[in-house]
Write a protein that holds these residues in place. Sequence first.
Motif, PDB file in Angstrom:
ATOM      1  N   GLU A   1       0.841  -1.190   0.000  1.00 30.60           N
ATOM      2  CA  GLU A   1       0.000   0.000   0.000  1.00 30.60           C
ATOM      3  C   GLU A   1       0.881   1.248   0.000  1.00 30.60           C
ATOM      4  O   GLU A   1       1.980   1.246   0.551  1.00 30.60           O
ATOM      5  CB  GLU A   1      -0.898   0.007   1.248  1.00 30.60           C
ATOM      6  CG  GLU A   1      -1.897  -1.127   1.307  1.00 30.60           C
ATOM      7  CD  GLU A   1      -2.901  -1.069   0.164  1.00 30.60           C
ATOM      8  OE1 GLU A   1      -3.278   0.054  -0.242  1.00 30.60           O
ATOM      9  OE2 GLU A   1      -3.297  -2.130  -0.341  1.00 30.60           O
ATOM     10  N   PRO A   2       0.430   2.325  -0.622  1.00 31.54           N
ATOM     11  CA  PRO A   2       1.223   3.562  -0.593  1.00 31.54           C
ATOM     12  C   PRO A   2       1.249   4.151   0.817  1.00 31.54           C
ATOM     13  O   PRO A   2       0.316   3.966   1.605  1.00 31.54           O
ATOM     14  CB  PRO A   2       0.485   4.478  -1.577  1.00 31.54           C
ATOM     15  CG  PRO A   2      -0.920   3.972  -1.593  1.00 31.54           C
ATOM     16  CD  PRO A   2      -0.828   2.484  -1.388  1.00 31.54           C
ATOM     17  N   SER A   3       2.316   4.835   1.137  1.00 31.42           N
ATOM     18  CA  SER A   3       2.411   5.521   2.426  1.00 31.42           C
ATOM     19  C   SER A   3       3.206   6.801   2.241  1.00 31.42           C
ATOM     20  O   SER A   3       4.194   6.828   1.513  1.00 31.42           O
ATOM     21  CB  SER A   3       3.071   4.632   3.480  1.00 31.42           C
ATOM     22  OG  SER A   3       4.413   4.353   3.120  1.00 31.42           O
ATOM     23  N   ILE A   4       2.768   7.865   2.876  1.00 27.67           N
ATOM     24  CA  ILE A   4       3.496   9.132   2.863  1.00 27.67           C
ATOM     25  C   ILE A   4       4.607   9.021   3.902  1.00 27.67           C
ATOM     26  O   ILE A   4       4.329   8.889   5.098  1.00 27.67           O
ATOM     27  CB  ILE A   4       2.564  10.316   3.186  1.00 27.67           C
ATOM     28  CG1 ILE A   4       1.481  10.437   2.104  1.00 27.67           C
ATOM     29  CG2 ILE A   4       3.365  11.612   3.302  1.00 27.67           C
ATOM     30  CD1 ILE A   4       0.419  11.480   2.398  1.00 27.67           C
TER      31      ILE A   4
ATOM     32  N   GLY B   1       2.632   4.593  -9.940  1.00 24.02           N
ATOM     33  CA  GLY B   1       1.468   4.842 -10.787  1.00 24.02           C
ATOM     34  C   GLY B   1       1.164   6.318 -10.807  1.00 24.02           C
ATOM     35  O   GLY B   1       2.017   7.155 -10.482  1.00 24.02           O
ATOM     36  N   ASP B   2      -0.058   6.677 -11.181  1.00 22.18           N
ATOM     37  CA  ASP B   2      -0.477   8.078 -11.197  1.00 22.18           C
ATOM     38  C   ASP B   2      -0.797   8.501  -9.766  1.00 22.18           C
ATOM     39  O   ASP B   2      -1.703   7.961  -9.132  1.00 22.18           O
ATOM     40  CB  ASP B   2      -1.693   8.266 -12.091  1.00 22.18           C
ATOM     41  CG  ASP B   2      -1.379   7.985 -13.559  1.00 22.18           C
ATOM     42  OD1 ASP B   2      -0.202   8.163 -13.946  1.00 22.18           O
ATOM     43  OD2 ASP B   2      -2.283   7.575 -14.309  1.00 22.18           O
ATOM     44  N   LEU B   3      -0.049   9.473  -9.270  1.00 21.57           N
ATOM     45  CA  LEU B   3      -0.158   9.889  -7.868  1.00 21.57           C
ATOM     46  C   LEU B   3      -1.021  11.129  -7.727  1.00 21.57           C
ATOM     47  O   LEU B   3      -0.868  12.102  -8.474  1.00 21.57           O
ATOM     48  CB  LEU B   3       1.234  10.162  -7.302  1.00 21.57           C
ATOM     49  CG  LEU B   3       1.300  10.803  -5.910  1.00 21.57           C
ATOM     50  CD1 LEU B   3       0.719   9.873  -4.850  1.00 21.57           C
ATOM     51  CD2 LEU B   3       2.748  11.185  -5.564  1.00 21.57           C
ATOM     52  N   THR B   4      -1.940  11.084  -6.752  1.00 15.00           N
ATOM     53  CA  THR B   4      -2.740  12.247  -6.375  1.00 15.00           C
ATOM     54  C   THR B   4      -2.655  12.402  -4.865  1.00 15.00           C
ATOM     55  O   THR B   4      -2.904  11.454  -4.121  1.00 15.00           O
ATOM     56  CB  THR B   4      -4.205  12.082  -6.787  1.00 15.00           C
ATOM     57  OG1 THR B   4      -4.294  11.915  -8.206  1.00 15.00           O
ATOM     58  CG2 THR B   4      -5.017  13.314  -6.382  1.00 15.00           C
TER      59      THR B   4
ATOM     60  N   VAL C   1      -2.689   6.229  -5.304  1.00 18.63           N
ATOM     61  CA  VAL C   1      -1.897   5.828  -6.469  1.00 18.63           C
ATOM     62  C   VAL C   1      -2.754   4.903  -7.335  1.00 18.63           C
ATOM     63  O   VAL C   1      -3.284   3.900  -6.858  1.00 18.63           O
ATOM     64  CB  VAL C   1      -0.596   5.112  -6.043  1.00 18.63           C
ATOM     65  CG1 VAL C   1       0.163   4.650  -7.276  1.00 18.63           C
ATOM     66  CG2 VAL C   1       0.269   6.037  -5.201  1.00 18.63           C
ATOM     67  N   THR C   2      -2.897   5.267  -8.601  1.00 17.97           N
ATOM     68  CA  THR C   2      -3.688   4.478  -9.543  1.00 17.97           C
ATOM     69  C   THR C   2      -2.777   3.793 -10.531  1.00 17.97           C
ATOM     70  O   THR C   2      -1.948   4.440 -11.192  1.00 17.97           O
ATOM     71  CB  THR C   2      -4.692   5.374 -10.291  1.00 17.97           C
ATOM     72  OG1 THR C   2      -5.551   6.008  -9.338  1.00 17.97           O
ATOM     73  CG2 THR C   2      -5.523   4.548 -11.257  1.00 17.97           C
ATOM     74  N   SER C   3      -2.912   2.471 -10.643  1.00 21.89           N
ATOM     75  CA  SER C   3      -2.110   1.697 -11.575  1.00 21.89           C
ATOM     76  C   SER C   3      -2.915   0.489 -12.019  1.00 21.89           C
ATOM     77  O   SER C   3      -3.527  -0.198 -11.191  1.00 21.89           O
ATOM     78  CB  SER C   3      -0.799   1.245 -10.903  1.00 21.89           C
ATOM     79  OG  SER C   3      -0.032   0.459 -11.780  1.00 21.89           O
ATOM     80  N   GLY C   4      -2.948   0.237 -13.346  1.00 23.32           N
ATOM     81  CA  GLY C   4      -3.677  -0.902 -13.880  1.00 23.32           C
ATOM     82  C   GLY C   4      -5.165  -0.843 -13.565  1.00 23.32           C
ATOM     83  O   GLY C   4      -5.800  -1.890 -13.378  1.00 23.32           O
TER      84      GLY C   4
END
Length: 580
Positions: free
Chosen positions: A42-45, A79-82, A121-124
């Motif tokens: 999972e993404p983490s800041i 991936g595409d980061l927001t 993060v969006t990927s696939g």
Amino acid sequence: MASTAARPRRRATRIIIGGALVGVGVLASCDLANAAQLTPPEPSIFLVDGRQADESRDGTPVFTVAEWNVGIQVAGASGDLTVADEQSGDVLCEVPDYTLAGSGACPAFLGPGEHRVVAAVTSGGETRTSSPVIVESYAEEGPDDGAAPSPITVRGTAPGSLGGRTAVTFAGAPGDHYVLRDDRAWEIASGTFPASGTVTEDVSTGDDTVRVQAESHRSGQRIVNTLEVVGDPAEVIRATPLELVEVVAAATTDPFDHGKAEAVVRGTPGAWYRLQQHGSQNTVTGTVPEDGLIHWTVFVPSKGVDASWQTQGDDGAQLHGTFRLVAPGDGGPAPEPVVAQPNPGTTDPGFTHPGATTEPVVAQPNPGTTDPGFTHPGSSLPGQPGGDQGGTTPPAPHPGAEATAQVHSIDAVRRTGTLRVADPAAGASSYDAQVRIDGRHVDTVRVRSTPTERRLAQLGGRGDHTLELVVDGAVVARTTYRIPSAAGDGRPTVSAHAEMSDVNALTRRGTLRVSDPAATDEYTAQVWIDGVLVDAVRVAPSGTEKVLSNLGTPGDHVLQLRFDTATIATVHYRVPGAQV
């Protein structure tokens, strides 16, 4: 140290794998790294403005910042980061095709106060969202003249100052602050629009059409728009090996300048170069002139001396080698033979060259308590009539006669570095020189015959710069250097290396040393331990060190350096203590 947001996930991973090991014997030899990759992390800041969380509040990491412009780095996913404000839903920043090692920090714009921030993060076709973090901003309220920022536009283009770059003229409202970034979020330039409303900045384009994210700030507001720049690049300089053309005697009447010569070296016009005389501090760096000839002042002993060289063009390929400096006249035509002359009388001049006339050497009467010995007619010793009364020394050379300057140990984040200066011709004296960077006086340094260093805090923004030492209005030394992006402009090579040392069983901390001698510039690599991303580290050709925390429980572990998706170095280490 890994952020507090990342640590719970790491513990959970170990618990799940541990359960599998106990319950199913066939998994007893599984590879932890491969097992961890079955479920995408999972993404983490984990970094805000390049720093980790200052504290944890009810399990939520808390970061503090002091500026409106805030860089947010996200680990664990690509991936595409927001990045968004969880409370208001406002999008703070976006970076397409984001990777931790390959992209710049997501550029958020946060005013004073507390912000609860999340990253998606969006990927696939799948979007994964991080746990929230708190960003407490202590930024000061900026001036508010009641005017809103204006969008930035492209006014025109021309070939840039370096190969592959285009000089782009941007137009905006006078007084607006601007920040220009490429499509990976790396900062290109920043500043304030002057009264003319235009600025010109170099953009790396090649022959392509590239996108530039243009931000304008004013009165606590920000506008971001995407601009397209059609490449109109300067020619790319590709360096060729440096070649020693000749070594000629320097024009001088100073008897102390014995051995002083000028080496003429041929290189590629516009390419960067560095020359180093072995066994001395005689180093010079710069850009090869338009005629391709470098004129280098050297002191060559009678037996000769080696010198090393480096050169690099816009393509980043670095060439290096050595050549031999031979004293002027060595290897030239043989001198006329020395023959014995008949005794001219009561004195014997000894051996002379054919056709030469010398005055005989005669003994002078003892003038008193000191005996000057034998002297040449017409000359006298110190203290004698007609001589050099008092034995005065030759005048000291002009300050800066052989001054050299070099910038090293550059910190790309803080834009600081170490200036090393020397002037072998200064002898026992010293002098002050102004330090100018890109024509701007930033400091003053004391120059001596032996090398001295001074830390500089105003090296400028990302890109190439010129530093000059100035004495009495004259430039006595010049060097060029580059400020890389915060993550570095380089890429890994096959020589990337990592090692772990000083592992402490109590604190679970250790020192990671990384290097990549063949890399042309620094870069940032991810640090993975047992298949879990825990940190990031800067990798430089000369080597860097970083203290890591959370190295794991007692036992054996595997650390990997990764760049994008590739593993570039692997280290096996052990945390001492009884295994659990």
